[in-house]
Design an enzyme around this catalytic site. Structure first.
Site, PDB file in Angstrom:
ATOM      1  N   HIS A  98       3.821   5.283   3.736  1.00  7.33           N
ATOM      2  CA  HIS A  98       3.419   5.843   2.555  1.00  7.33           C
ATOM      3  C   HIS A  98       2.858   7.339   2.896  1.00  7.33           C
ATOM      4  O   HIS A  98       2.458   7.529   3.865  1.00  7.33           O
ATOM      5  CB  HIS A  98       2.306   5.185   1.593  1.00  7.33           C
ATOM      6  CG  HIS A  98       1.012   4.871   2.640  1.00  7.33           C
ATOM      7  ND1 HIS A  98       0.797   3.977   3.562  1.00  7.33           N
ATOM      8  CD2 HIS A  98       0.053   5.511   2.552  1.00  7.33           C
ATOM      9  CE1 HIS A  98      -0.059   3.942   4.131  1.00  7.33           C
ATOM     10  NE2 HIS A  98      -0.934   5.082   3.664  1.00  7.33           N
ATOM     11  N   TYR A 154       2.038   1.225   9.575  1.00  8.80           N
ATOM     12  CA  TYR A 154       1.012   1.442  10.644  1.00  8.80           C
ATOM     13  C   TYR A 154      -0.211   0.331  10.520  1.00  8.80           C
ATOM     14  O   TYR A 154      -0.302  -0.045   9.240  1.00  8.80           O
ATOM     15  CB  TYR A 154       0.427   2.848  10.704  1.00  8.80           C
ATOM     16  CG  TYR A 154      -0.299   3.238   9.636  1.00  8.80           C
ATOM     17  CD1 TYR A 154      -1.669   2.694   9.339  1.00  8.80           C
ATOM     18  CD2 TYR A 154       0.412   3.952   8.499  1.00  8.80           C
ATOM     19  CE1 TYR A 154      -2.295   3.176   8.306  1.00  8.80           C
ATOM     20  CE2 TYR A 154      -0.360   4.304   7.531  1.00  8.80           C
ATOM     21  CZ  TYR A 154      -1.922   4.011   7.221  1.00  8.80           C
ATOM     22  OH  TYR A 154      -2.343   4.231   6.203  1.00  8.80           O
ATOM     23  N   TYR A 199      -3.650   8.539  11.883  1.00  7.98           N
ATOM     24  CA  TYR A 199      -3.839   9.979  11.333  1.00  7.98           C
ATOM     25  C   TYR A 199      -4.461  10.938  12.132  1.00  7.98           C
ATOM     26  O   TYR A 199      -5.261  10.612  13.141  1.00  7.98           O
ATOM     27  CB  TYR A 199      -4.961   9.644  10.111  1.00  7.98           C
ATOM     28  CG  TYR A 199      -4.189   9.017   8.820  1.00  7.98           C
ATOM     29  CD1 TYR A 199      -3.865   9.644   7.507  1.00  7.98           C
ATOM     30  CD2 TYR A 199      -3.723   7.661   8.892  1.00  7.98           C
ATOM     31  CE1 TYR A 199      -3.377   9.032   6.784  1.00  7.98           C
ATOM     32  CE2 TYR A 199      -3.093   7.020   7.778  1.00  7.98           C
ATOM     33  CZ  TYR A 199      -2.930   7.782   6.605  1.00  7.98           C
ATOM     34  OH  TYR A 199      -2.179   7.075   5.731  1.00  7.98           O
ATOM     35  N   ARG A 230       0.299  -1.797   7.015  1.00  6.79           N
ATOM     36  CA  ARG A 230       0.434  -1.091   5.743  1.00  6.79           C
ATOM     37  C   ARG A 230       1.992  -0.512   5.641  1.00  6.79           C
ATOM     38  O   ARG A 230       2.323  -0.004   6.605  1.00  6.79           O
ATOM     39  CB  ARG A 230      -0.647   0.282   5.475  1.00  6.79           C
ATOM     40  CG  ARG A 230      -1.885  -0.072   5.546  1.00  6.79           C
ATOM     41  CD  ARG A 230      -2.969   0.592   4.324  1.00  6.79           C
ATOM     42  NE  ARG A 230      -2.354   0.217   3.182  1.00  6.79           N
ATOM     43  CZ  ARG A 230      -2.464   1.399   2.210  1.00  6.79           C
ATOM     44  NH1 ARG A 230      -2.768   2.350   2.491  1.00  6.79           N
ATOM     45  NH2 ARG A 230      -1.684   0.842   0.939  1.00  6.79           N
ATOM     46  N   HIS A 283      -0.012   9.941   0.925  1.00  3.63           N
ATOM     47  CA  HIS A 283      -1.308   9.911   0.098  1.00  3.63           C
ATOM     48  C   HIS A 283      -1.521  11.109  -0.682  1.00  3.63           C
ATOM     49  O   HIS A 283      -0.919  12.332  -0.094  1.00  3.63           O
ATOM     50  CB  HIS A 283      -2.657   9.871   0.762  1.00  3.63           C
ATOM     51  CG  HIS A 283      -3.055   8.683   1.707  1.00  3.63           C
ATOM     52  ND1 HIS A 283      -4.061   7.794   1.075  1.00  3.63           N
ATOM     53  CD2 HIS A 283      -2.523   8.254   2.829  1.00  3.63           C
ATOM     54  CE1 HIS A 283      -3.871   6.895   2.070  1.00  3.63           C
ATOM     55  NE2 HIS A 283      -3.185   7.010   3.159  1.00  3.63           N
TER      56      HIS A 283
HETATM   57  C1  BEZ Z   1      -4.780   4.022   4.391  1.00  3.64           C
HETATM   58  O1  BEZ Z   1      -5.021   5.376   5.049  1.00  3.64           O
HETATM   59  O2  BEZ Z   1      -3.679   4.147   3.748  1.00  3.64           O
HETATM   60  C2  BEZ Z   1      -5.426   3.179   4.499  1.00  3.64           C
HETATM   61  C3  BEZ Z   1      -5.834   2.594   5.707  1.00  3.64           C
HETATM   62  C4  BEZ Z   1      -6.913   1.812   5.883  1.00  3.64           C
HETATM   63  C5  BEZ Z   1      -7.381   1.067   4.544  1.00  3.64           C
HETATM   64  C6  BEZ Z   1      -6.936   1.557   3.397  1.00  3.64           C
HETATM   65  C7  BEZ Z   1      -5.782   2.625   3.429  1.00  3.64           C
HETATM   66 FE    FE Z   2      -2.476   5.630   4.476  1.00  5.93          FE
END
Ligand code: BEZ
Ligand code: FE
Length: 305
Positions: free
Chosen positions: A218, A194, A158, A215, A220
């Site tokens: 996606h 990532y 990010y 993860r 957000h």
């Molecule tokens: C996220 O940005 O999606 C995320 C990253 C780490 C833990 C939970 C969500």
């Molecule tokens: Fe995320």
């Protein structure tokens, strides 16, 4: 002098909170004491283990900065965030499903014109056009609603995680205001799967326990309309290999979108495409209600329409 044994100690500590003026705070504290004591008794926690836990939590706190929230990360990988999400959204009535906020809802979400490329500094990522609409449960469009968007770059980081964040500023992070038809749209890059940060105590735990840190890809969204429950969610890319094993347990079937590859010379808003691109289409349905969206760390409160 009062002396407690293993069994009456818990009751004594619970009782010590009896005069707490706020009944909810009293309840939460007393239940916390009972659960913690139960854990210690049940496991027969040793001094070394207690010491390790104190050190782990201390390091978790020390890792937090204005743009990093290691405690939210800890809550996420232990499934606590998704459990809080579940108990607070037992009845969706057809509203869009929710998921974790995550630790990267930090930095500035500037109001941005529809159609803007929110990832202009990233020329290596595959291009994606996102078109979306916000409605109520009956499908009535909701106009003038602020929608915060954020996602990782194609290197898996990010903007706020990058060392030059203070100079470069927000990237793949913006706020859109829905038009009269409840619509908003923007250009960006295709997000990739990532790993969560592994350079802190939480990542250390993931590695040492042989879990994977990934993860699925996606974007957000935080949709915050007056008179409706704030919606905190992600839209996941269909086909991602981590959809079934998200390290934070955040995937829900209804949040997985087909992202179609396209070769049309223009994107839906008429802008030039320059080769292959991807189209994400997703609608958000809000449930009537109240409550405030969280405003952790550096994020400015989301103004409601
Ligand atoms: C996220 O940005 O999606 C995320 C990253 C780490 C833990 C939970 C969500
Ligand atoms: Fe995320």
């Amino acid at each position: 002098m009062t002396q407690f044994n293993e069994t009456d100690l818990t009751q004594a500590v619970v009782k010590s909170f009896d005069s707490t003026p706020n009944p909810r705070a009293k309840f939460l504290l007393q239940e916390l004491v009972k659960s913690l004591h139960d854990y210690v008794s049940k496991t027969g926690l040793t001094f070394e283990e207690w010491d390790y836990a104190i050190d782990f939590l201390t390091r978790t706190g020390q890792k937090c900065t204005d743009t990093r929230q290691e405690f939210i990360l800890l809550s996420d990988v232990l499934g606590v965030s998704m459990l809080v999400d579940a108990v607070n959204h037992r009845d969706r009535d057809g509203a869009t499903q929710t998921t974790v906020l995550g630790p990267f809802y930090v930095g500035e979400h500037k109001v941005t014109a529809h159609g803007t490329d929110i990832s202009p500094n990233n020329q290596t990522g595959e291009r994606m056009f996102v078109q979306s609409r916000v409605t109520d449960l009956q499908g009535k469009p909701l106009a003038n609603v602020p929608v915060d968007v954020w996602h990782a770059d194609d290197d898996g980081f990010y903007d706020s995680q990058k060392p030059n964040y203070d100079e470069v500023g927000a990237s793949a992070r913006a706020r859109f205001i829905t038009d009269n038809d409840g619509r908003f749209f923007f250009r960006t890059i295709l997000p990739c799967s990532y790993p969560i940060p592994t350079d802190g105590p939480v990542g250390e735990m993931i590695v040492q326990t042989k879990r994977h840190p990934m993860r699925p890809a996606h974007v957000h969204f935080l949709v915050n309309a007056r008179g409706y429950e704030p919606l905190i969610t992600h839209v996941f890319m269909d086909g991602d290999k981590y959809l079934d094993s998200d390290v934070v347990f955040g995937v829900k079937d209804d949040l997985v979108a087909k992202v179609e590859p396209r070769n049309d010379p223009a994107m839906p808003d008429g802008s030039k495409a320059n080769g292959q691109w991807h189209l994400m289409t997703y609608e958000f349905h809000l449930k009537p209600g109240g409550g405030m969206a969280p405003t952790p760390l550096g994020v400015k409160a989301v103004e409601r329409a």
